[in-house]
Enzyme design. Sequence first.
Site, mmCIF file in Angstrom:
data_model
loop_
_atom_site.group_PDB
_atom_site.id
_atom_site.type_symbol
_atom_site.label_atom_id
_atom_site.label_comp_id
_atom_site.label_asym_id
_atom_site.label_seq_id
_atom_site.Cartn_x
_atom_site.Cartn_y
_atom_site.Cartn_z
ATOM 1 N N VAL A 146 8.205 -59.276 32.727
ATOM 2 C CA VAL A 146 7.098 -58.845 31.919
ATOM 3 C C VAL A 146 5.811 -59.770 32.297
ATOM 4 O O VAL A 146 6.210 -60.926 32.192
ATOM 5 C CB VAL A 146 7.117 -58.525 30.552
ATOM 6 N N ASP A 162 16.044 -48.649 17.989
ATOM 7 C CA ASP A 162 16.370 -50.080 18.490
ATOM 8 C C ASP A 162 15.276 -50.932 17.641
ATOM 9 O O ASP A 162 14.629 -51.942 17.995
ATOM 10 C CB ASP A 162 16.108 -50.284 20.043
#
Length: 381
Positions: A77, A191
Site C-alpha cells: 500500500v 472480515d
Amino acid sequence: MRVNTSHPSAFITLITSCQPRVFSSSGFTNIDLSKPIEEETLPDYLAERYYPVHIGEIYNSRYQVVTKLGFGSSSTVWLCRDLYHKCYITLKVHVRSRRPIPEVEISNYLRTIQDVHGGEKCVRLVHDSFQVQGPHGVHQCLLYQPAGVDISDFMHYLPEGALPEYLLRPAMRIVLVALDYLHQAKVVHTDIQPNNILLGVDDVSILAEMEEDEIPNPVPRKQLQDRIIYTSCSMPLTNGEPVLSDLGEARFSKEKQCGLIMPSVYRAPEVMLGMSWDYKVDIWAAWTLFEQGHLFKNKSLESTSDHAHRFAEMVSLLGPPPLENLVPIPDQSLEGRESQLEGGEKGIFLQFIRKVLRWLPEERPTALELLSDEWLRGSEY
C-alpha cells in the site's frame, strides 16, 4: 476494469502542483541484504508475486508514488499524488493475479444504489482501478480515499490498550451504521476486525508533510537486484471519524450461505460448526473490535481439538448453545427406532437401553449393575 467515480477533490486534499516530483536516489539507510524486512517477513512470501514498486514511479500516467504505507500477504500500500486532479490518494498494488478483484465489483454495485442511507460515508470503497504488467504477471491496482491508522494500532497508543467508553460508543455506532448500509444492500463483509476499521484523515496537511519529508529524509530500504524493499512510513494519528475498510472478502448474500469464512480468531460459532450463515456473522466480531485482547484464548482452529477447545470457551462465556447449533436434530426417538418388541416388554427394554446410553461415562452403570437389570433378568426370575 474501471470504477466510474466523480471528481475526488471533495474528499482528498489538494497537492500544490501537477508536475511530477523528483525523489532522492541517495541519502537513505541501506538495510542489510540478509535481513528480511516488511513483506519479506511473511510466512508465504514469494518475491515474484509482488510488483516491484518504486517511490517516484508514475502509474496509469497520473499516479506518482510518494511513500510506502504498509504491506500484507496480498498487497503493498502506497501514498500517491494524483497529478491529474492534484490530490493525494492511496494505492494498493495486489500480488499478481488474472482474477478480477471482488472488491471492485462490490464497490461498483454499491455505487449504483440510489437510496440515501448515510452509511455509504462510513464505508471505504474502491475509488478507481487499473492493471499493471509486472515481470512475472498482471497486478491489479486499487485506489482509495486516504485514511489513517487502524483501530488496532490506535489502541496501542492508549494507556489501557483499549478504547475508553467516550470513544467506544461513537465508534461502535459508526461501524454499525456502516454494517447496516452493507446488509441492507445484501452485502456481507465477513472480515470485521480491528485492522479493517481505519481512522479518517481530518487534517489533510499531514499527507503533504509526509510527501515533503520523503525528499530530505528518504525512508530506509533494501536494494536487491530486481527490486527495492522500502520500509513503511508511519501514519500520524488523526482525529477523523472511523471508516469500515477492506471489502476484499465481502460477499453478495440474498440468502443463507455455507462455507468457511472469517479469520479463525474472529470466527462466528455457526461458521466454526459448519452451519449455514448470513449477515449476522458481521455482528459477532463486535467484542474484538474495541476490547483489549481476543475474546477467546484459543486462537487457532487448525484441528478438531482446537475446535473443541474454542467451543468449550464459547459455552463457558455464553452458556449452552441451542441444540440446532450443534447439528440438525432428526425427528426420531428410541421408541420409534425399536421395532422388535411390543407393549411392556418394549418398555422395560428401553429402560435398560437408556441406562446404557448416557452422555457422561460416570453415569453409565457397570457390567455388574446391568446384570441385575429387570429386562436383562427376564422371566427366569
